[in-house]
Write an enzyme that holds these catalytic residues in place. Structure first.
Site, short mmCIF file in Angstrom:
data_model
loop_
_atom_site.label_atom_id
_atom_site.label_comp_id
_atom_site.label_asym_id
_atom_site.label_seq_id
_atom_site.Cartn_x
_atom_site.Cartn_y
_atom_site.Cartn_z
N TYR A 171 3.52 -45.71 -17.22
CA TYR A 171 3.68 -44.26 -17.01
C TYR A 171 3.30 -43.48 -18.27
O TYR A 171 2.62 -42.47 -18.20
CB TYR A 171 5.11 -43.95 -16.59
CG TYR A 171 5.30 -42.59 -15.95
CD1 TYR A 171 5.33 -42.45 -14.58
CD2 TYR A 171 5.46 -41.45 -16.73
CE1 TYR A 171 5.51 -41.21 -13.98
CE2 TYR A 171 5.63 -40.20 -16.16
CZ TYR A 171 5.65 -40.08 -14.78
OH TYR A 171 5.82 -38.85 -14.20
N PRO B 153 -1.88 -39.71 -6.23
CA PRO B 153 -1.25 -38.93 -7.30
C PRO B 153 0.06 -39.50 -7.86
O PRO B 153 0.46 -39.11 -8.96
CB PRO B 153 -1.00 -37.58 -6.63
CG PRO B 153 -0.92 -37.87 -5.18
CD PRO B 153 -1.84 -39.02 -4.93
N TYR C 218 11.57 -38.99 -8.74
CA TYR C 218 10.74 -39.64 -7.72
C TYR C 218 11.71 -40.27 -6.73
O TYR C 218 12.46 -41.17 -7.10
CB TYR C 218 9.88 -40.75 -8.34
CG TYR C 218 8.73 -40.25 -9.20
CD1 TYR C 218 8.92 -39.87 -10.53
CD2 TYR C 218 7.43 -40.21 -8.69
CE1 TYR C 218 7.86 -39.44 -11.31
CE2 TYR C 218 6.37 -39.79 -9.48
CZ TYR C 218 6.58 -39.40 -10.78
OH TYR C 218 5.54 -38.99 -11.57
N HIS D 202 8.86 -35.10 -22.10
CA HIS D 202 9.81 -35.72 -21.17
C HIS D 202 10.03 -37.16 -21.61
O HIS D 202 9.08 -37.93 -21.71
CB HIS D 202 9.28 -35.68 -19.73
CG HIS D 202 9.48 -34.35 -19.07
ND1 HIS D 202 10.03 -34.21 -17.83
CD2 HIS D 202 9.23 -33.10 -19.52
CE1 HIS D 202 10.10 -32.91 -17.52
NE2 HIS D 202 9.61 -32.22 -18.53
N LYS E 254 -1.76 -40.40 -12.83
CA LYS E 254 -2.71 -41.10 -13.70
C LYS E 254 -4.10 -40.46 -13.72
O LYS E 254 -4.90 -40.73 -14.62
CB LYS E 254 -2.86 -42.57 -13.24
CG LYS E 254 -1.77 -43.48 -13.76
CD LYS E 254 -1.98 -43.84 -15.21
CE LYS E 254 -0.72 -44.26 -15.93
NZ LYS E 254 0.02 -43.16 -16.57
C1 DHB Z 1 3.21 -34.07 -10.94
C2 DHB Z 1 2.31 -34.72 -10.11
C3 DHB Z 1 2.34 -36.08 -10.00
O1 DHB Z 1 1.47 -36.73 -9.21
C4 DHB Z 1 3.29 -36.81 -10.68
O2 DHB Z 1 3.31 -38.15 -10.51
C5 DHB Z 1 4.16 -36.18 -11.50
C6 DHB Z 1 4.13 -34.80 -11.62
C7 DHB Z 1 3.17 -32.60 -11.06
O3 DHB Z 1 2.28 -31.97 -10.47
O4 DHB Z 1 4.04 -32.02 -11.73
#
Ligand code: DHB
Length: 396
Positions: A386, A294, A205, A76, A298
């Site tokens: 990221y 989440p 996001y 990505h 990370k």
């Molecule tokens: C996913 C989970 C995340 O916390 C994130 O920031 C991006 C992707 C996922 O489970 O695909």
């Protein structure tokens, strides 16, 4: 009679960090025993985040731990930040020359378990660790009971706690110290897996007046999505129609491809750093040492960064009697841990709404999002964090 096994490194926890450490140690000629309370099915079935930093992928491939990440994973090159009815793309390669990979954690685990078993790793599953003794001695011991309930001990030159956020090993390291560092958040994520093709090529996001949503993927036929919810939400309490309503209103202006929801869970948020990461010959890594919320994915990547440091430190200690690396482990690891803590906290607070948010807070948040997407410096910081800061393996 208690069975006593002897090894160089006893690793508690067969998650990505524990298994990758055993893999790297073996490549350096250092034998280990890995124990975990869970069965292979439980380990490989754990549903977690799906994003791997560039450095994590490079390491998995270079060490031979996974080549599938390149064939079954997807690169990505950006994400979309969505707010005020519009998407804003953050172009990773253009900003920092790196990318991330969508390859779910359970696939990493399948690769690692297969690689370790093929290499004859002593991997003891279904074994419950009760405690670790002798952290300050030259031969610390892991004490527990095996899958059949029989007591065992593992005596090692070093013990590593990679046993997750409810770590048992942590007590041996932090006993007598004070000051867990943590932050709770007044929200959680409602996560779903559904049978449908991707709604978007890249992750979205979204910050909306109704709260946060994340549109992610798993495969051409399965999607992963999340939306902000109350931490006490019962995952079974919502109908599929309600789930889709919640998701749709949080990414206004996009159209989501809907499909049957076959898995749902509520993920609680916590930021945590243990007050000590090492005591004598016992060290902590991964979720046993720190937890991040989440947002930004990370968690596993940070665990892998700990593995790289501990691998270097343990190789120097056990092969050359050089203690400098292990003495520096906590300090060096904590630099990245706190950068990742900040990034995860920042992404979380910038994108979620709190129950007590006033109009001021909401407008300030939009100002913050604009400061990021309308500035190359802002976008670059996000892209850098990221895709992951360079992995450091030098400790001294
Ligand atoms: C996913 C989970 C995340 O916390 C994130 O920031 C991006 C992707 C996922 O489970 O695909």
């Amino acid at each position: 009679m208690t069975e006593v096994a002897r090894t160089r490194v006893a690793i508690v926890g067969a998650g990505p960090a524990g298994l990758l450490l055993s893999h790297l140690l073996a490549a350096s000629g250092i034998e280990s025993i890995v124990v975990d309370r869970r069965t292979r099915e439980e380990i490989e079935g754990t549903i977690r985040a799906g994003i791997l930093e560039q450095g994590t992928v490079d390491l998995l491939v270079a060490s031979g731990a996974s080549t599938r990440v390149l064939t079954d994973g997807r690169r990505h090159d950006g994400i979309e930040l969505w707010f005020a009815g519009e998407g804003h793309r953050i172009d990773f390669p253009a900003l920092v020359g790196r990318s991330v990979w969508l390859y779910p954690q359970h696939e990493v685990l399948r690769d690692l378990v297969a690689a370790r078993l093929a290499a004859g790793q002593d991997l003891r599953l279904g074994a419950t660790v009760e405690r670790v003794d002798g952290a300050d001695s030259a031969r610390p011991r892991v004490i527990g009971t095996d899958a059949d309930g029989a007591p065992f001990e593992i005596e090692a030159d070093f013990v590593v706690g990679a046993d997750g956020s409810r770590s048992v090993v942590r007590t041996a390291v932090t006993e007598g110290t004070r000051g867990d560092l943590f932050r709770e958040y007044p929200f959680a994520w409602f996560g779903i897996l559904c049978e449908a093709p991707p709604s978007s090529e890249e992750l979205i996001y979204s910050n909306s007046p109704d709260g946060f949503a994340l549109i992610s993927q798993r495969s051409p036929t399965v999607q992963r999505m999340y939306f902000q919810c109350d931490p006490d939400t019962d995952p079974e309490a919502l109908s599929e129609a309600q789930i889709w309503d919640e998701l749709r209103k949080r990414v206004p202006g996009t159209s989501l491809v809907e499909g049957p929801v076959f898995q749902r869970d509520v993920l609680r948020f916590r930021s945590f750093v243990a007050p000590e990461l090492r005591r004598g010959r016992v060290a902590l890594m991964g979720d046993a040492a720190h937890t991040v919320p989440p947002t930004g994915a990370k968690g596993m990547n940070l665990a892998i960064a700990d593995v790289v440091l501990l691998h270097t430190a343990l190789t120097a200690l056990l092969l050359e009697d050089d203690e400098r690396g292990i003495d520096a482990y906590a300090e060096v690891a904590l630099r990245r841990i706190w950068k990742a803590q900040h990034f995860s906290w920042w992404m979380t607070t910038m994108l979620h709404s709190t129950p007590d948010a006033a109009d001021f807070d909401r407008r300030r948040q939009l100002g913050e999002l604009r400061s990021v997407v309308e500035s190359e410096a802002g976008r670059t910081y996000l892209a850098e964090a990221y895709t992951g800061w360079p992995l450091e393996s030098r400790l001294v």
